[in-house]
Design an enzyme around this catalytic site. Structure first.
Site, short mmCIF file in Angstrom:
data_model
loop_
_atom_site.label_atom_id
_atom_site.label_comp_id
_atom_site.label_asym_id
_atom_site.label_seq_id
_atom_site.Cartn_x
_atom_site.Cartn_y
_atom_site.Cartn_z
CG ASP A 21 44.70 96.04 20.90
OD1 ASP A 21 45.48 95.19 21.40
OD2 ASP A 21 43.69 96.43 21.48
CG HIS A 72 43.91 99.97 25.97
ND1 HIS A 72 43.65 98.67 25.56
CD2 HIS A 72 43.53 100.02 27.28
CE1 HIS A 72 43.14 97.98 26.57
NE2 HIS A 72 43.05 98.77 27.62
CG ASP A 73 40.14 104.13 26.31
OD1 ASP A 73 39.44 103.11 26.31
OD2 ASP A 73 40.34 104.81 27.34
CE1 TYR A 80 40.99 95.09 18.75
CE2 TYR A 80 41.97 96.19 16.88
CZ TYR A 80 41.59 96.19 18.21
OH TYR A 80 41.82 97.29 18.98
CG HIS A 100 40.04 100.34 27.93
ND1 HIS A 100 39.58 99.12 28.38
CD2 HIS A 100 40.07 100.26 26.57
CE1 HIS A 100 39.35 98.33 27.34
NE2 HIS A 100 39.62 98.99 26.23
CG HIS A 142 47.98 98.66 23.52
ND1 HIS A 142 47.40 99.07 22.34
CD2 HIS A 142 46.98 98.03 24.22
CE1 HIS A 142 46.13 98.69 22.30
NE2 HIS A 142 45.85 98.07 23.43
CG ASP A 185 43.65 100.26 19.58
OD1 ASP A 185 43.31 99.45 20.44
OD2 ASP A 185 44.53 101.13 19.78
#
Length: 354
Positions: free
Chosen positions: A106, A273-274, A109, A247, A238, A73
């Site tokens: 991710d 993800h988180d 972005y 999440h 992910h 991320d």
């Protein structure tokens, strides 16, 4: 070609020869039989074909060990402390003499890459992870934000002509002698992305229909896990399996993917993800859930108790290192300043080959 693609095994030239052959047979069979035979052949040609997961090989060090960093991320053109995290990754990477880097998705972005010429690739990757120790192969999976852009661009080998470190596929295997890493494309599992995307657009090319794609992927993953003889079996995806952050748990992964991981003796499930760092131990298996997704924007301010054993949770930016030998794994989480936040080690006794 990337794994789990659907294709027609009957090419146009072959189909033309097939039609001519059928015409010759027509003298000895009924017209109805010919129609049924041709229809059946075409139906088989149109069925989705499952393919083995693409496999990459890389050696461990001469002493049989392997060292790597994990970050997720991150792709925000250096902003939200991405550059600061990258600088600390460079320092720790040099100390550990890392062999590779894993990205948990991710990668760009907010909406992936626009095309293969998108400058965001260099602005968020090449120009940020500049440390000498990070000039190693990066192995990446797609995240849900990557699916909001041109997925085929992010998967394109043309990006390797811009930065040779980049390797991203939907699902694949990395064998490094003492460990097999199974990279899994988790975004298609999440049903709400399909049924309730809100204002987001997801690039489902080569993935739809969802049920067929997931079924083929799970079948291929199960077969690959069963065939693995590596001392360590680690899965990278992910989305969270277990999480105490924003999440939370991903229900579809718990019901569809987790049973396959358990029955095949997977050691680590590594995810993004988180936007945090966390370590959760399974209550009913040896699986360790490791979230490393603090590559840029973080500090969600959310904590939700989890049913499994929470060993570590940090609602901020950072990354993770993993050092492996045949019989031991050492995990360390670092913050944006390079400070050690959490350390955990596990060993295993290997049975001699018969």
């Amino acid at each position: 070609s990337p794994p789990n693609q659907y294709f027609l095994p009957l090419s146009l030239p072959l189909f033309s020869r097939f039609v001519r052959a059928m015409a010759g047979v027509a003298l000895e069979t009924t017209a109805l039989s010919l129609v049924l035979l041709a229809a059946a052949t075409l139906m088989l040609a149109l069925l989705p074909c499952s393919a083995e997961l693409q496999r990459f090989e890389r050696p461990a060090k001469a002493d049989g060990s392997l060292s790597l960093l994990v970050v997720g991320d991150w792709g925000r053109k250096g902003q939200f402390n991405q550059s600061q995290v990258a600088a600390q990754m460079g320092k720790i990477g040099e100390e550990l003499d890392i062999d590779l880097v894993i990205s948990t998705g991710d990668n760009f972005y907010d909406n992936g890459l626009k095309d293969v010429q998108d400058k965001a690739f260099e602005e968020s990757f090449t120009n940020v992870y500049t440390a000498k120790s990070l000039q190693k192969q990066w192995y990446s999976v797609l995240g849900n934000h990557d699916y909001r852009g041109d997925v085929l661009a992010e998967l394109s080998p043309l990006l390797q002509t811009i930065d040779s470190r980049w390797l991203c596929l939907r699902s694949f295997i990395l064998n490094a002698e003492i460990v097999d890493f199974f990279f899994v494309d988790t975004t298609p599992f999440v049903e709400s992305y399909w049924t309730n995307p809100k204002n987001d657009h997801y690039d489902w090319r080569d993935v739809a229909p969802r049920e067929t794609y997931i079924s083929g992927l799970l079948k291929d993953l199960d077969a690959a896990l069963k065939a693995s003889t590596a001392p360590w079996k680690n899965v990278v995806g992910h989305h969270t399996m277990r999480s105490a952050s924003h999440h939370g748990d991903t229900a579809e992964l718990l019901s569809l993917l987790l049973p396959i991981l358990k029955v095949n003796g997977v050691d680590l499930y590594i995810n993004g993800h988180d936007h945090c760092l966390q370590h959760i131990s399974s209550n009913d298996s040896k699986i360790q859930y490791l979230t490393s997704s603090g590559g840029s924007m973080a500090w969600r301010g959310v904590f939700t108790p989890t049913s499994d054993k929470l060993r570590f949770f940090y609602d901020g930016q950072g990354f993770m290192s993993l050092q492996l030998t045949r019989t031991a794994a050492d995990i360390v989480f670092y913050d944006v300043f390079g400070h050690v936040l959490h350390e955990w080690s596990v060993s295993k006794h290997l049975h001699p080959a018969v």
